[in-house]
Design a protein around this motif. Structure first.
Motif, PDB file in Angstrom:
ATOM      1  N   THR A 146      16.295 -19.027  -8.068  1.00 31.99           N
ATOM      2  CA  THR A 146      17.220 -17.908  -7.848  1.00 31.99           C
ATOM      3  C   THR A 146      18.421 -18.352  -7.033  1.00 31.99           C
ATOM      4  O   THR A 146      19.570 -18.007  -7.347  1.00 31.99           O
ATOM      5  CB  THR A 146      16.498 -16.753  -7.129  1.00 31.99           C
TER       6      THR A 146
ATOM      7  N   HIS B 203      16.024  -2.163  -6.759  1.00 34.21           N
ATOM      8  CA  HIS B 203      16.839  -2.347  -7.961  1.00 34.21           C
ATOM      9  C   HIS B 203      18.307  -2.041  -7.671  1.00 34.21           C
ATOM     10  O   HIS B 203      19.205  -2.794  -8.074  1.00 34.21           O
ATOM     11  CB  HIS B 203      16.309  -1.428  -9.073  1.00 34.21           C
TER      12      HIS B 203
ATOM     13  N   ASN C 257      24.952  -5.560  -5.715  1.00 36.20           N
ATOM     14  CA  ASN C 257      25.467  -6.907  -5.439  1.00 36.20           C
ATOM     15  C   ASN C 257      25.805  -7.651  -6.734  1.00 36.20           C
ATOM     16  O   ASN C 257      26.760  -8.440  -6.774  1.00 36.20           O
ATOM     17  CB  ASN C 257      24.435  -7.703  -4.630  1.00 36.20           C
TER      18      ASN C 257
ATOM     19  N   THR D 106      18.965 -10.117  -2.331  1.00 35.45           N
ATOM     20  CA  THR D 106      18.478  -8.859  -2.911  1.00 35.45           C
ATOM     21  C   THR D 106      17.734  -9.107  -4.220  1.00 35.45           C
ATOM     22  O   THR D 106      16.765  -8.407  -4.522  1.00 35.45           O
ATOM     23  CB  THR D 106      19.634  -7.881  -3.141  1.00 35.45           C
ATOM     24  N   LYS D 107      18.150 -10.119  -4.981  1.00 38.00           N
ATOM     25  CA  LYS D 107      17.425 -10.453  -6.207  1.00 38.00           C
ATOM     26  C   LYS D 107      16.037 -10.982  -5.856  1.00 38.00           C
ATOM     27  O   LYS D 107      15.045 -10.638  -6.524  1.00 38.00           O
ATOM     28  CB  LYS D 107      18.195 -11.489  -7.019  1.00 38.00           C
TER      29      LYS D 107
ATOM     30  N   TYR E  61      13.829  -8.057  -4.837  1.00 40.23           N
ATOM     31  CA  TYR E  61      13.507  -7.263  -6.027  1.00 40.23           C
ATOM     32  C   TYR E  61      12.400  -7.940  -6.836  1.00 40.23           C
ATOM     33  O   TYR E  61      11.404  -7.304  -7.219  1.00 40.23           O
ATOM     34  CB  TYR E  61      14.789  -7.107  -6.843  1.00 40.23           C
TER      35      TYR E  61
ATOM     36  N   PHE F  34      20.001  -4.785  -5.529  1.00 40.26           N
ATOM     37  CA  PHE F  34      20.316  -5.969  -6.339  1.00 40.26           C
ATOM     38  C   PHE F  34      21.473  -5.687  -7.282  1.00 40.26           C
ATOM     39  O   PHE F  34      22.421  -6.475  -7.385  1.00 40.26           O
ATOM     40  CB  PHE F  34      19.072  -6.395  -7.124  1.00 40.26           C
ATOM     41  N   GLU F  35      21.433  -4.556  -7.998  1.00 35.95           N
ATOM     42  CA  GLU F  35      22.469  -4.249  -8.986  1.00 35.95           C
ATOM     43  C   GLU F  35      23.831  -4.021  -8.343  1.00 35.95           C
ATOM     44  O   GLU F  35      24.865  -4.365  -8.922  1.00 35.95           O
ATOM     45  CB  GLU F  35      22.062  -3.028  -9.811  1.00 35.95           C
TER      46      GLU F  35
ATOM     47  N   LEU G 258      23.591 -11.462  -2.922  1.00 32.81           N
ATOM     48  CA  LEU G 258      23.042 -11.277  -4.265  1.00 32.81           C
ATOM     49  C   LEU G 258      21.723 -12.024  -4.396  1.00 32.81           C
ATOM     50  O   LEU G 258      20.735 -11.483  -4.912  1.00 32.81           O
ATOM     51  CB  LEU G 258      24.037 -11.786  -5.308  1.00 32.81           C
TER      52      LEU G 258
END
Length: 338
Positions: A128, A44, A50, A69-70, A73, A47-48, A66
């Motif tokens: 995504t 988390h 980025n 990492t999303k 996640y 992701f956050e 981004l």
């Protein structure tokens, strides 16, 4: 958050996937919950971090990072083996009431992301990436307005354009700013439609009417038909109020007040100008803190990052986000940066 205790040794069910069997065989329930919490917090935060960097358009931000990492996640949240392990712990009957409550929360979260379809997972990954590309494309758009007096183009964010529409005394300038905002749609339309088509394809694969139906159902627990029934009723009940307000505005300010570039100014332009001396921007942070403190909301021990200045390429809508989610680990602490 969880009181450590030891699970009695028991046979691990053989019908579970190998990964889950290994998890169940080697981890007590407290250890399993700790592993889930630690993994979730790590993914988390990555992701956050980025998300913040790209939305704020910070130097060195990367849309590719981004997207990566999303994806990691959401892959964790959508891992069917994790959901199976949670349900096995629930079946075991060994959880305390507090542990069962946490397991139910984790189960519900995983259910929102687990698709049960390899094709759906592939489409989600593709989606995504496509959404990241669209956000990057929109962020680099040369947005602004053309000065009606000189014909010169002036760069301005959507925040600046909306502010000018509320406060600028010249109708020609307000209209120019409205046209500037209106240029966003045609600029992103083609790419956005590709995102919409892929979203709907993904949702229909999972059995939903469309992506909106999927999101509403996951977030609210009822489908979009139920939501539209609520909203239709609200619109019907408020329609006469809106009609009366528009009639009154046109009567008091003239028919031109109903033009989209005039309505906001006619309703609040003068009031905004008169109130500005009492609410100067330089006092914004202090007033904000006093307001929350007056409501009994405190951020004791938290690290806070605020970015209040408008600039080119920055995301134009205000938001809060928590890089590590706020939670209470077994060892205490848990204060999260904001």
């Amino acid at each position: 958050f969880f009181v450590p205790w030891m699970l009695a040794v028991r046979r691990v069910p053989t019908h579970l996937p190998a990964v889950v069997r290994r998890t169940m065989a080697t981890a007590t329930l407290p250890a399993f919950l700790e592993e889930m919490n630690d993994s979730y917090e790590r993914l988390h935060k990555a992701f956050e971090d980025n998300f913040w960097a790209t939305k704020m358009n910070l130097q060195g931000n990367s849309v590719a990072e981004l997207t990566k990492t999303k994806g990691e996640y959401e892959a964790f949240l959508g891992n069917a083996n994790h959901l199976a392990a949670v349900r096995e712990h629930l079946k075991s009957g060994t959880a305390t009431p507090e542990q069962e409550r946490v397991l139910r929360i984790i189960e519900k979260t995983f259910m929102c992301y687990t698709t049960g379809s390899a094709e759906a997972v592939r489409l989600k990954e593709q989606l995504t990436a496509l959404e990241g590309e669209l956000e990057d494309y929109r962020g680099k758009m040369p947005l602004g307005y053309t000065d009606p007096a000189t014909g010169d183009f002036h760069s301005a964010s959507s925040v600046q354009l909306r502010t000018l529409m509320r406060t600028e005394g010249s109708e020609a300038m307000r209209k120019a700013c409205h046209e500037g905002l209106g240029s966003i749609g045609p600029y992103i339309a083609e790419r956005f439609l590709e995102v919409v088509k892929l979203r709907n394809r993904f949702a229909k694969l999972l059995g939903y009417v469309d992506f909106y139906d999927y999101k509403v159902t996951q977030a609210e627990g009822f489908d979009k038909a139920a939501l539209f029934k609520i909203l239709d009723d609200l619109e019907q009940q408020t329609r006469p109020i809106l009609a009366h307000a528009r009639e009154r505005l046109a009567k008091e300010k003239g028919p031109a007040a109903l033009e989209p570039w005039n309505t906001g100014f006619m309703m609040a332009g003068e009031a905004t100008t008169e109130l500005d001396p009492y609410f100067p921007f330089e006092r914004a942070v202090g007033v904000w803190a006093q307001t929350f403190a007056g409501l009994g909301i405190h951020y004791k021990g938290a690290t806070m990052s605020l970015d209040l200045l408008d600039r080119q390429g920055k995301y134009s809508h205000g938001f809060f986000h928590w890089p590590p989610p706020a939670w209470r680990p077994a060892g205490g602490g848990g204060g999260a940066p904001v």
